[in-house]
Every structure is written in structure tokens, then in C-alpha cells.
Scaffold this active site. Structure first.
Site, PDB file in Angstrom:
ATOM      1  N   GLU A  36       0.843  -1.321   0.066  1.00 29.04           N
ATOM      2  CA  GLU A  36      -0.157  -0.018   0.090  1.00 29.04           C
ATOM      3  C   GLU A  36       0.974   1.199   0.021  1.00 29.04           C
ATOM      4  O   GLU A  36       1.784   1.228   0.916  1.00 29.04           O
ATOM      5  CB  GLU A  36      -0.934   0.042   1.323  1.00 29.04           C
ATOM      6  CG  GLU A  36      -1.965   1.096   1.364  1.00 29.04           C
ATOM      7  CD  GLU A  36      -2.808   1.395   2.396  1.00 29.04           C
ATOM      8  OE1 GLU A  36      -2.573   0.163   3.363  1.00 29.04           O
ATOM      9  OE2 GLU A  36      -3.672   2.148   2.637  1.00 29.04           O
ATOM     10  N   ARG A  90       4.963 -13.041   9.606  1.00 32.76           N
ATOM     11  CA  ARG A  90       5.523 -11.644   9.368  1.00 32.76           C
ATOM     12  C   ARG A  90       6.839 -11.649  10.095  1.00 32.76           C
ATOM     13  O   ARG A  90       7.012 -12.163  11.094  1.00 32.76           O
ATOM     14  CB  ARG A  90       4.728 -10.612   9.547  1.00 32.76           C
ATOM     15  CG  ARG A  90       4.183 -10.124  10.894  1.00 32.76           C
ATOM     16  CD  ARG A  90       3.010  -9.333  11.130  1.00 32.76           C
ATOM     17  NE  ARG A  90       3.603  -7.822  10.639  1.00 32.76           N
ATOM     18  CZ  ARG A  90       2.836  -7.221   9.647  1.00 32.76           C
ATOM     19  NH1 ARG A  90       1.813  -7.773   9.078  1.00 32.76           N
ATOM     20  NH2 ARG A  90       3.377  -5.840   9.608  1.00 32.76           N
ATOM     21  N   LYS A 148       4.211   0.796   9.571  1.00 30.59           N
ATOM     22  CA  LYS A 148       4.333   2.173   8.827  1.00 30.59           C
ATOM     23  C   LYS A 148       3.733   3.275   9.585  1.00 30.59           C
ATOM     24  O   LYS A 148       4.345   4.458   9.509  1.00 30.59           O
ATOM     25  CB  LYS A 148       3.671   1.984   7.357  1.00 30.59           C
ATOM     26  CG  LYS A 148       4.746   1.255   6.436  1.00 30.59           C
ATOM     27  CD  LYS A 148       3.702   1.305   5.073  1.00 30.59           C
ATOM     28  CE  LYS A 148       2.776   0.171   5.188  1.00 30.59           C
ATOM     29  NZ  LYS A 148       2.439  -0.105   3.332  1.00 30.59           N
TER      30      LYS A 148
HETATM   31  P1  ATP Z   1       2.531  -2.190   8.094  1.00 33.05           P
HETATM   32  O1  ATP Z   1       1.789  -3.207   9.108  1.00 33.05           O
HETATM   33  O2  ATP Z   1       3.872  -1.939   8.184  1.00 33.05           O
HETATM   34  O3  ATP Z   1       1.810  -0.963   7.490  1.00 33.05           O
HETATM   35  P2  ATP Z   1       1.497  -3.377   5.890  1.00 33.05           P
HETATM   36  O4  ATP Z   1       1.073  -4.977   5.894  1.00 33.05           O
HETATM   37  O5  ATP Z   1       0.025  -2.761   6.097  1.00 33.05           O
HETATM   38  O6  ATP Z   1       2.471  -3.246   6.928  1.00 33.05           O
HETATM   39  P3  ATP Z   1       1.541  -3.390   3.065  1.00 33.05           P
HETATM   40  O7  ATP Z   1       2.233  -2.179   2.070  1.00 33.05           O
HETATM   41  O8  ATP Z   1       0.264  -3.699   3.122  1.00 33.05           O
HETATM   42  O9  ATP Z   1       2.021  -3.168   4.467  1.00 33.05           O
HETATM   43  O10 ATP Z   1       2.383  -4.743   2.762  1.00 33.05           O
HETATM   44  C1  ATP Z   1       2.845  -5.195   1.516  1.00 33.05           C
HETATM   45  C2  ATP Z   1       3.209  -6.644   1.672  1.00 33.05           C
HETATM   46  O11 ATP Z   1       4.210  -6.773   2.584  1.00 33.05           O
HETATM   47  C3  ATP Z   1       2.029  -7.420   2.443  1.00 33.05           C
HETATM   48  O12 ATP Z   1       1.815  -8.561   1.651  1.00 33.05           O
HETATM   49  C4  ATP Z   1       2.446  -7.543   3.498  1.00 33.05           C
HETATM   50  O13 ATP Z   1       1.989  -8.588   4.010  1.00 33.05           O
HETATM   51  C5  ATP Z   1       4.144  -7.666   3.711  1.00 33.05           C
HETATM   52  N1  ATP Z   1       4.496  -7.318   4.805  1.00 33.05           N
HETATM   53  C6  ATP Z   1       4.135  -6.238   5.777  1.00 33.05           C
HETATM   54  N2  ATP Z   1       4.932  -6.125   6.797  1.00 33.05           N
HETATM   55  C7  ATP Z   1       5.841  -7.351   6.934  1.00 33.05           C
HETATM   56  C8  ATP Z   1       6.487  -7.882   7.719  1.00 33.05           C
HETATM   57  N3  ATP Z   1       6.984  -7.508   9.000  1.00 33.05           N
HETATM   58  N4  ATP Z   1       6.974  -9.257   7.511  1.00 33.05           N
HETATM   59  C9  ATP Z   1       6.853  -9.764   6.261  1.00 33.05           C
HETATM   60  N5  ATP Z   1       6.033  -9.306   5.377  1.00 33.05           N
HETATM   61  C10 ATP Z   1       5.339  -8.044   5.544  1.00 33.05           C
HETATM   62 MG    MG Z   2      -1.380  -3.681   4.617  1.00 29.57          MG
END
Ligand code: ATP
Ligand code: MG
Length: 555
Positions: free
Chosen positions: A35, A259, A269
């Protein structure tokens, strides 16, 4: 459990190999779906390595898809940084797509679901919807609008699109089962009204699909065979499958892995944005941040991050990885790549009293003992050098093998010197150390074979350059910063001493001309990388990491 044995396949590899063998899929297609609401962090790097790595291993492709369904938080600044970071990590996507590319198709599919009697427009407020959802132990309550006619739903949904309603006035919900044991299946919201300009579609839309409605269908449009995401989405999988089944479209499948969590940092984020906005760090690329751009600025290499992701394996259950493992991968890589140089962080003069003022010498120094092709360089020597302040002690304990009156020490690559005393200022602070040198010991060995225990680094005060050096400690003082006492937030766990700036360090002149992101090992001190703030005549270095794991000792 970590699948640490590299000869052993991880569970995703097993699934893919089986799917290929059984002919369930012809070629694999993955996607990385960030995102664009922030910069990528090391957790994303893990996801990138998995998605791109699997496709590469099995001859498939990976799409980059921006999950841009929430216009309020998203921005092109983030889109650009995400692309830069993925490329820097060394991966290439097949095509670049946006969930917003599919808004029209998603809308048409929603109309299809309404026509099938599988979706309805709800007038309840968000609050009412939440209250009527029930709990894990009790069923929810049907919305009073649940049984609207298909015609009415179609008309209302169209009016939603046309902007006839204000934010929150109506939603489109899937009609599944308000008593479903999985809360996500209790008539989940598919569309909400947001009158906000989108960074790509601008004001074309005022209804936006929810993640759950957009994600699976976007996967399906792109023929994604293996949609890999993190564990928290496993309870969303039935809904992912439900939409695809009802719409009878390409059957993408979702798989979840744990994760990545790392000690002494936060990885959401939202929290990273807070650190930036409230000025706790200098920006998304502050070298103390766990962001990809922060790690890059700090001096991390793409290889070290990829090695780390490989090394920790793919887990099925949540786990916490020690930060030192990331540093371990970095040291392994920099040890092979970084040229050795000498630099003094806390300089104090060393005056060699039996060496004439006009004496100069040039000594051979090895650039990288791990890589012969890096060759040799010359380091210059004179009667006035800089050494590290703590390499001298006026009154030293027994096992102190550095400079103390009467003791001999080897100057790296150069001569053996014998400490004779020191000069102090009126406050009793040592301002210069005095010694004599053994002219016969050029290169560092005594002709009579006497043993010298200590070797210290130094630079020639007569031709060295001055530089700024930034030293970093952990950004947070506790292992799990998110774990807080009542009334506290993760910010209370910030380490107040995570940055030390040294303004007047002394470096050997070989560093003249060092370019941004050039990496060196300063002998005995660690690995250093040239910072973005560096200029040709005023170098700035970041300490990437020390030579050994100094944190392990502190525990
Ligand atoms: P955040 O919680 O940091 O905002 P998010 O999951 O909302 O992270 P996205 O931009 O949606 O962020 O993530 C893109 C991809 O990266 C998704 O498939 C998500 O599952 C993966 N991802 C995000 N954080 C992690 C992590 N700590 N370990 C492994 N994969 C991750
Ligand atoms: Mg997300």
C-alpha cells in the site's frame, strides 16, 4: 519453527512444487502488493524476497501491485520510493499495476453480485454495523436493509458511485451470513464512500473498495497463482475464496507466512510515520530506521539484506528475530567488500620525540585481506600522528597492552613505539602522548624478535583529513518497543542516546574523494559508509556497524 536448513524446502516451495507437478498451474505468478502509504521496511524486504525469490526459482513472474484503495493515506511519493527500494534490493517486476486500474472492473463485479442477490446497500452507520456484528461467541444481527430488492440495491449503488451520498452514509456489503463463526464473513463491507482525491484516479471515484474485496479480485485479474501474504490474513482467506467463487473468475489462492519481527525496533508504517512526523528521527531514511532507505543510508548492502531474509527462512508461526542476525549478514558481506582504512574517532596527538621533524615514510598497507585483487596502498608516516584517546592510559591495569609509560606498541603497518609520557592541559586532561620509535622495526616487527602484544591504528597528523562521523545505537531501548506499561506508548521506549555525532575525526588521506555510500572498514572500529550529507571537502561517515556484536555482551 524456522526452516533453517537451506537444503530443506520451505512450506511455500513444497506447495508450489506440488502444484506444478500435479499440473494445477503451468507457471507460477506472484505479486508484491504494497500500500503506497509509507516507505518499505525490512519486513517488506522479507515479503519481496519471498515473492520475487519463489517466482525466480520456479521460472515464474512477479507483479508489483500497489494496493491503492484508500485515497486518504496514499501518495505518489510513496509509490516512487517503493519502486526505488525494490530495484535497489535487486528485483525486477514483470508489470506494474495498481488496484485502482481495476476500479471499473471491481465495480462491475459488485453489480454482478448485487444481481445474484449476494450484495446489498446498507444505510447503517459504521458504528451500527460494528455493534450488530456480534462477537466471537454470539451471532450478529441482520441489518434492517439486508432484504432490499435487487433493483433498489442496483439503483442505490449507482447513486453511491454518482456521489449522491456523503461519507459514511451508505456502504455496499456482501450478503453472506451474520451468524458465521468467522467474523470476516458476517456481511463484510465491500465499498465505502470517501469523497477524497485519489493520487491516480483523482476525483473520478467517491466509492472505494475495501482491501478484502479488491485484493483477491486484483490477484485474479492478474492470474496470480500464489498470493502470498502474512499470517494475520489467514482469517480473511474464506472471504478471499468466497468472492472468487461467487464471481467464477480465475482461481487465485492465498497462502500465509509469519511476518518478520525484529528486536529493538517497530515495524508498522503508522508508527514509523509518527517517528518521522514528530521529529524523533531525521526522516524515513534516518540511518536508525528499519526502512529499506534507512538501512541503505546506514550502509547496508542489498546482498546483506537478501542473505538475511534467506537465512531466517520462511516461518509459519510468529517469531521474533534478533537484530544482531541482520548485522551478522551485513558483516559477512562487508568483510568481503569493504576496503580497510585507518581513521581516528577521538583523536589525540602522538609525538615521536626521536623522529626528526622532516622525517617522512610511506608504508605498504593491505586494502582488503579477503580480496587480493584490491591491492595495496601507501600510508604516510611522520613524527606527529593521531591516535585514539583511549589507546593511551597514564596508569594502566596489567592487561592493558596499548600505550602507557614504558610500554611498547605496534603502530599498524608502521613502527614499534615506546611510550614515554604525556602532556596535560591546566585541567589535567591529556593533550598529547609522547613516545620514541624503533627505526629498525619498519613494517611492525622487531629485529631482535621481541614480542609486541598490542597494535593500534593511527593517522599521520601532517596529511590527514578531518571528517564528521555519526555513531548509532539502537533506536529503542527495549527488545519489544510495542510492549508498554499502561499509559505509555512505544515512544516511551525510545533510546535517548541512539545518535552520537563526532565532528572532528581524523582519517587517512586515502579517503579523499570518497563518494556517497562508499563503504570502508575503519580498522578496529567497524564498517562505515559515506552519508548523503557528505561533501568533497567535508566528509560525513555513518557507522554501519561495529566489527563484532557489541550488543550481545551487554545482555
Ligand atoms: P504495516 O503494518 O507496516 O503498515 P502492511 O502490511 O500494512 O505493513 P503493506 O504495504 O500492505 O503493509 O504490505 C505489503 C506486503 O508486505 C504485504 O503482503 C504484507 O503482508 C507484507 N509485509 C508487511 N509487513 C511485513 C513483515 N513485517 N514481514 C513480512 N511481510 C510483511
Ligand atoms: Mg496492509
Amino acid at each position: 519453527m524456522l526452516d533453517n536448513d537451506k537444503t530443506q524446502k520451505n512450506f511455500l516451495e513444497e506447495i508450489i512444487e506440488k502444484d506444478l507437478q500435479e499440473g494445477k498451474v503451468n507457471a507460477i505468478q506472484t505479486r508484491f502488493p504494497p500500500e503506497p502509504n509509507g516507505y518499505l521496511h525490512i519486513g517488506h524486504a522479507k515479503s519481496i524476497c519471498i515473492n520475487f525469490g519463489l517466482a525466480k526459482k520456479y521460472g515464474g513472474k512477479t507483479n508489483l501491485r500497489f494496493d491503492d484503495t484508500n485515497p486518504v493515506k496514499e501518495d505518489t511519493e510513496y509509490v516512487d520510493s517503493i519502486k526505488e527500494d525494490i530495484k535497489w534490493l535487486g528485483f525486477e517486476w514483470a508489470v506494474e499495476r495498481y488496484a485502482s486500474d481495476y476500479f471499473e472492473q471491481l465495480y462491475q463485479w459488485a453489480v454482478e453480485l448485487i444481481k445474484k442477490g449476494k450484495a446489498y446497500v446498507d444505510d447503517q452507520t459504521n458504528e451500527e454495523i460494528r455493534q450488530n456484528r456480534g462477537t466471537v461467541t454470539s451471532a450478529g444481527t441482520n441489518s434492517p436493509y439486508r432484504d432490499r430488492s435487487i433493483e433498489e440495491n442496483l439503483s442505490l449503488f449507482e447513486q453511491m458511485r454518482e456521489g449522491k451520498f456523503s461519507d459514511g452514509e451508505k456502504t455496499l456489503r456482501a450478503k453472506i451470513d451474520m451468524a458465521h463463526p468467522n467474523m470476516n464473513m458476517r456481511d463484510p463491507i465491500m465499498y465505502r464512500i470517501i469523497h477524497a482525491s485519489h493520487h491516480r484516479t483523482q476525483d473520478k471515484w467517491c466509492i472505494y473498495p475495501m482491501y478484502d474485496y479488491a485484493h483477491g479480485q486484483s490477484d485474479s485479474i492478474e492470474n496470480i497463482t500464489h498470493s502470498i501474504c502474512t499470517l494475520e490474513f489467514d482469517i480473511h482467506r474464506p472471504l478471499y475464496d468466497w468472492f472468487i467463487n461467487e464471481l467464477e473468475i480465475f482461481p487465485s489462492h492465498q497462502y500465509e507466512f509469519a511476518r518478520l519481527n525484529i528486536t529493538y525496533t517497530v515495524m508498522s508504517k503508522r508508527k514509523l510515520l509518527q517517528l518521522v512526523k514528530e521529529g524523533y528521527v531525521s526522516g524515513w531514511d534516518d540511518p536508525r530506521m528499519p526502512t529499506i532507505c534507512g538501512l541503505r543510508r546506514r550502509g547496508y548492502t542489498p546482498e546483506s539484506i537478501r542473505d538475511f531474509c534467506e537465512d531466517i527462512g520462511v516461518a509459519k508461526r510468529d517469531n521474533l528475530i534478533d537484530y544482531s542476525r541482520l548485522e551478522g549478514s551485513l558483516r559477512d558481506d562487508l568483510n568481503k567488500k569493504a576496503d580497510r582504512v585507518m581513521g581516528v574517532l577521538h583523536p589525540i596527538k602522538l609525538i615521536i620525540d626521536n623522529c626528526p621533524d622532516d622525517f617522512t615514510d610511506e608504508l605498504d598497507a593491505v586494502n582488503n585481506p579477503e580480496d587480493e585483487s584490491k591491492g595495496m596502498r601507501k600510508v604516510t608516516f611522520s613524527n606527529t600522528l593521531y591516535i585514539e584517546e583511549d589507546d593511551f592510559m597514564e596508569e594502566a591495569p596489567k592487561k592493558y597492552f596499548r600505550l602507557t609509560p614504558g610500554q611498547e606498541v605496534r603502530l599498524r603497518y608502521a613502527y614499534i613505539v615506546k611510550c614515554t609520557g604525556c602532556e596535560k592541559d591546566e585541567n589535567g586532561r591529556v593533550v598529547a602522548v609522547h613516545c620514541t620509535y624503533d627505526p629498525e622495526s619498519r613494517g611492525g616487527n622487531a629485529t631482535d624478535g621481541r614480542k609486541i602484544k598490542g597494535t593500534i591504528h593511527w593517522v599521520n597528523a601532517k596529511d590527514c583529513i578531518s571528517a564528521e562521523v555519526r555513531l548509532f545505537d539502537r533506536l529503542f531501548a527495549t527488545e519489544i518497543p510495542d510492549k508498554v506499561e499502561e499509559g505509555e506508548t512505544f515512544l516511551d521506549n525510545l533510546n535517548p542516546n541512539s545518535l552520537t555525532v563526532l565532528k572532528d575525526c581524523k582519517m587517512e588521506k586515502a579517503l579523499l574523494g570518497a563518494k556517497v555510500l562508499d563503504k570502508y572498514q575503519f580498522e578496529r572500529l567497524g564498517y562505515f559508509s559515506v552519508d548523503y550529507d557528505s561533501k568533497e571537502d567535508s566528509l560525513v561517515f555513518n557507522r554501519t556497524c561495529t566489527l563484532k556484536d557489541s550488543w550481545a555482551k551487554q545482555k
